[in-house]
Write a protein that holds these residues in place. Sequence first.
Motif, short mmCIF file in Angstrom:
data_model
loop_
_atom_site.label_atom_id
_atom_site.label_comp_id
_atom_site.label_asym_id
_atom_site.label_seq_id
_atom_site.Cartn_x
_atom_site.Cartn_y
_atom_site.Cartn_z
N HIS A 65 51.54 14.12 -58.04
CA HIS A 65 51.04 15.32 -58.69
C HIS A 65 51.96 16.51 -58.48
O HIS A 65 51.92 17.47 -59.24
CB HIS A 65 49.63 15.65 -58.19
N HIS A 66 52.81 16.45 -57.46
CA HIS A 66 53.70 17.56 -57.18
C HIS A 66 54.94 17.53 -58.08
O HIS A 66 55.42 18.58 -58.49
CB HIS A 66 54.13 17.53 -55.70
N ASP A 67 55.43 16.35 -58.40
CA ASP A 67 56.73 16.24 -59.04
C ASP A 67 56.70 15.78 -60.50
O ASP A 67 57.69 15.92 -61.20
CB ASP A 67 57.62 15.26 -58.25
N LEU A 68 55.61 15.21 -60.98
CA LEU A 68 55.60 14.72 -62.35
C LEU A 68 55.60 15.86 -63.35
O LEU A 68 55.03 16.93 -63.12
CB LEU A 68 54.38 13.82 -62.59
N ASN A 69 56.24 15.64 -64.50
CA ASN A 69 56.32 16.63 -65.56
C ASN A 69 55.02 16.61 -66.37
O ASN A 69 54.72 15.62 -67.04
CB ASN A 69 57.52 16.32 -66.46
N PRO A 70 54.23 17.70 -66.36
CA PRO A 70 52.95 17.69 -67.07
C PRO A 70 53.09 17.54 -68.58
O PRO A 70 52.14 17.11 -69.24
CB PRO A 70 52.33 19.03 -66.69
N ARG A 71 54.26 17.88 -69.13
CA ARG A 71 54.44 17.77 -70.58
C ARG A 71 54.30 16.32 -71.04
O ARG A 71 53.92 16.06 -72.19
CB ARG A 71 55.79 18.34 -70.99
N PHE A 72 54.62 15.37 -70.17
CA PHE A 72 54.55 13.96 -70.55
C PHE A 72 53.38 13.24 -69.85
O PHE A 72 53.28 12.03 -69.91
CB PHE A 72 55.88 13.26 -70.22
N GLY A 73 52.52 14.02 -69.18
CA GLY A 73 51.37 13.44 -68.51
C GLY A 73 50.24 13.19 -69.49
O GLY A 73 49.93 14.02 -70.34
N SER A 74 49.58 12.05 -69.34
CA SER A 74 48.45 11.73 -70.21
C SER A 74 47.26 12.63 -69.87
O SER A 74 47.16 13.14 -68.75
CB SER A 74 48.06 10.26 -70.05
N PRO A 75 46.33 12.82 -70.83
CA PRO A 75 45.18 13.69 -70.55
C PRO A 75 44.38 13.25 -69.34
O PRO A 75 43.97 14.08 -68.52
CB PRO A 75 44.35 13.57 -71.84
N GLU A 76 44.17 11.93 -69.18
CA GLU A 76 43.37 11.46 -68.05
C GLU A 76 44.07 11.69 -66.72
O GLU A 76 43.40 11.82 -65.68
CB GLU A 76 43.01 9.98 -68.23
N LEU A 77 45.40 11.78 -66.73
CA LEU A 77 46.13 12.05 -65.50
C LEU A 77 46.13 13.54 -65.19
O LEU A 77 45.89 13.95 -64.05
CB LEU A 77 47.57 11.54 -65.63
#
Length: 352
Positions: A256-268
């Motif tokens: 959750h600290h490093d992933l790019n939210p632009r490519f994160g799925s809604p459920e994530l």
Amino acid sequence: MSDPSQILRGKPPYETTRDDFLIPHIAMKHVSPYEWADSNDFERVLMGCLDYEPSRRPPIHEVDGRLRQAAAGIFNLPIHADIEREFMQEDKRNLAGKIPSEQLRAPEGHPLSPYKGTYKGLVCIQQISIPDPRALSDSIRSLKRQIRLWRRLVHPNIETLYGWVLSPGTEPVVSFISAWHAHRDVVGYLHQHPATNRRRMVYNIALGLCYLHSKGIVHADIRPGNIVIGDGGNPRLRGFQFSYDRLDEPLLFDIHHDLNPRFGSPELVNGLIKIPNRASDVWAFGCVTVEILVGEPPYSCFPGVQSVIAKCFTYPSDHRISVNEVRDTFKSWLAAEWEVSYEGMVTDLPIP
């Protein structure tokens, strides 16, 4: 082995756990009895005494020898030897001595960026620092998982790992040695080669992801920066820092600290799932696919949306954006894009 750390630090093991009956359950999760941030060489020796695996705890005469070295200020090699032994369990391709030492110094100003080196031709060198060198620490377990998964991936649409090197020095740094490709980002490549057959490129990326899923592996971080371009415009997936299979899941904080939210799925993004899965891989693949075919990143119709989403993950929490601010920001975007008011009850938002 009794705990000498209590004498040095004046604190009992598992100090933050008030109920002694919970300690066995905590220990079973490989949680260290102490926080080891900013530890010195003397305390690093004691880390080995607290290894979760009994077979890896050093005999007392070795502890005595290492403590003498630490007191004399010459303790260095044992920690590196322990890390090398841990990594060798996953991949025996230790390239120490085969990569010129001067190449194991990252370019100034870009310590974490992949750079070009030589080993039987051009290679990519990716350095990762190891903040906690204890066996079975979170840092070591994460790197071992990455090595274990990446070393067995052989596919024309997956970047090839050749081996690894543990750099000498006070702070341990591991360098992953992989195939070098001049174009390290699919978007940059497309800007330079606009006539590329983009549908074929998308198809080949899908082949690489199909291969991972067929091996039971979730990539967990699919984005343009993790797609390099090889000879003839052939895309290859890389960036396996968060990848996992059924044997070992990644750390929630890192995810959750490093992933790019632009490519994160809604459920994530909204917390319905804690770590990425195959379905979120597919979502990210869809976002990347649209960017390749259309030439626009996800949510490009909302200027600044990435910065707003990123503020939802701000830490500490008192600096985090409020939901009212998020609502008002999206309200203004919706009104500008579709000329509707909040009372208009827009229920169908566009896909990324």
